[in-house]
Design a protein around this motif. Sequence first.
Motif, short mmCIF file in Angstrom:
data_model
loop_
_atom_site.label_atom_id
_atom_site.label_comp_id
_atom_site.label_asym_id
_atom_site.label_seq_id
_atom_site.Cartn_x
_atom_site.Cartn_y
_atom_site.Cartn_z
N ILE A 1 142.64 25.93 161.54
CA ILE A 1 141.94 24.96 160.69
C ILE A 1 140.59 25.55 160.28
O ILE A 1 139.77 25.92 161.13
CB ILE A 1 141.74 23.62 161.43
CG1 ILE A 1 143.11 23.06 161.85
CG2 ILE A 1 140.99 22.63 160.54
CD1 ILE A 1 143.02 21.82 162.69
N ALA B 1 143.43 23.63 168.37
CA ALA B 1 143.53 24.34 167.10
C ALA B 1 142.70 25.61 167.16
O ALA B 1 141.81 25.73 168.00
CB ALA B 1 143.03 23.44 165.97
N VAL C 1 147.74 19.44 162.35
CA VAL C 1 146.38 19.52 161.77
C VAL C 1 145.73 18.14 161.80
O VAL C 1 144.59 17.97 162.27
CB VAL C 1 146.44 20.06 160.32
CG1 VAL C 1 145.06 19.95 159.66
CG2 VAL C 1 146.94 21.50 160.32
N GLY D 1 144.96 24.33 157.63
CA GLY D 1 144.19 23.16 157.20
C GLY D 1 142.77 23.55 156.84
O GLY D 1 142.28 24.60 157.26
N VAL E 1 145.74 20.14 153.55
CA VAL E 1 146.81 20.79 154.32
C VAL E 1 147.75 21.51 153.37
O VAL E 1 147.80 21.18 152.18
CB VAL E 1 147.62 19.77 155.16
CG1 VAL E 1 146.79 19.23 156.31
CG2 VAL E 1 148.17 18.66 154.28
#
Lengths: 369, 247
Positions: free
Chosen positions: A49, A67, A112, A88, A101
């Motif tokens: 992300i 993440a 995400v 993301g 996304v």
Amino acid sequence: MRNTLAVALRILRQFRHDPRTLFMMIVAPILALFLLNVIFGSPSYEPLILTDGMASDFTQALEDAGARTGSATQAEALDLLAVGDADGFVSKDGDTVKVWVEGSDPAITGGVVRAVGQAQIEALASVKLDIKPIKLPGGIEIDVTKYLPLPTFEAPQAPEIAYLHGSAEMRPFDFYGPVFIGVFVFFFVFITSGISFVRERTGGTLERLLATPIHRRELVAGYVLGFGVFTLVQSAAVAWASIYWVGFPNFGSFWLVLLIALSMALVSLTLGILVSEFANTEFQVIQLLQIIVIPQILLSGMFDLSQTPGWMQLLSRLFPITYGSDAMRAVMLRGAGFGDIALELAVLWAFIAVFIVGNIAALKKYRRI
Amino acid sequence: MPILSARDIVQRFGHEEVLHGVSLGVEHGEILGLLGPSGAGKTTFVNVIAGVAEPVSGEVHAFGEPMPSLKLMRRMGYMAQSDALYTDLTASENLEFFGSLYGLSGPALKRAGEKALETAHLQVEPGKLARDYSGGMRRRLSLATAILHEPELLILDEPTIGLDPLHRVDIWESFRQMTETGKTLIVTTHVMDEAERCDRLAMIRDGVFIAIGTPENLRMQAGASTLEEAFLHFARMEMTQGGGHDA
């Protein structure tokens, strides 16, 4: 009875001369189970992300939520999303947090969104109130925090989870393992028995058999007995390998797992022979498999049917695999005993009885006695 | 009294009528040949009299009792047109299997197997699977499985198809020897010189018997010098007399 034994012995001898089939019937389901176990047993994916202009608390919280993070401008991030190098992108648009996304894989999208949501809660919890002392004229400062009952924010403590069944070590796939054991045994027995009986018909040996003083019921019983011995070996091998080698959790008795697998194999055997009555070639057996077995597998409990239309749930109750899967899960995941699954076993054996009678009746087409 | 009699047998597959009400009596101790081209209904007819197919109408009596009956089938032997062997078993395993269905076991089964192989003029190799034998050898193995239990009435569907001429002569000699020990044989064929060796012939074409009699009689009736000519004669007669079975 003698004729039944003669037919059963003949089938076992045929297997002995055909080691490849023997090998395939046992190794193929175990190989498939092993692959499934590796695929679904692997650690879950950590989405990448990217953020732009978010507080460091927030990115830290994203990482805590499982993440990987990085920073990028919106333009860079969208390019990376487009080629699949990032999953993301989070930025602030005024007061709202905006999440981009890639979107083609719902599992990654979900990952995400979940990570961002979790990070927001955590970031909120770590907010420190920064209330400056009030400065009065004359240089007097009053620390109001001393006098006001201010709310304090603390990160919520992880709840304690008590397991009625299963354990914290169980992976999501472990819920499906028991279903796959039965389904694979069913699938491979169906093909072998169906093709074997079609061969009996197309090769002329069925006619030849019916010219001997064998009763139709003896012939069917011989098939069930001969293949039964073989499916017992197969079921035992598959159940043993699934539990002790592949490592599906089993909270129940191994012998009950074996009993269920064998019952499913016998349903498949008797159904396979009955269905082969409607096939003229081996190829047609495979075609019938697509109509008769695949829908059963889809509705067996492999997927959650609780929210599907009523007719589909009803339909799944007409299929034997559903009862086998239910019993398998009850034993392996919840440690159920024989009494708990007696009903499911009774239904399976009722299917076996119906298919056996059906087979004896279907042979009437050739000879009335 | 005939050892086997079939009366007004009608057999139909779907909408197609394959046998149009045929009747036949087989006498004790004879070789009765069913002579006709492929598609005439020979196999359909022998399947009905052997009890492996249910006719649409008509009756079959064997040994004076109505068929099908498991008790009577014990006294009959049947060799199908296809070899009908388990090709993934050895020759002796095939013999053992079929023999045990007739209640043979142990040394008796072994002796019966050896005798049947001798009659069928076949030498088997232990451990060799039936699928690895030549077509002619499989044919003779198929014959051996049919005669293993020494049936009184033997129904053979094209027993010599694919055999080398020398073996064919040997096997017809075996057939003749069997009748000398009181056995009765029904043999289908489309080969004229084999038909010549039968005691009586039933000529079949398009699902009807066009003539029944000894080979000599049939030739005389037709005023023909060969059975082939005789067959043509009876076939033409059946057509001009308006067989009426077509469609």
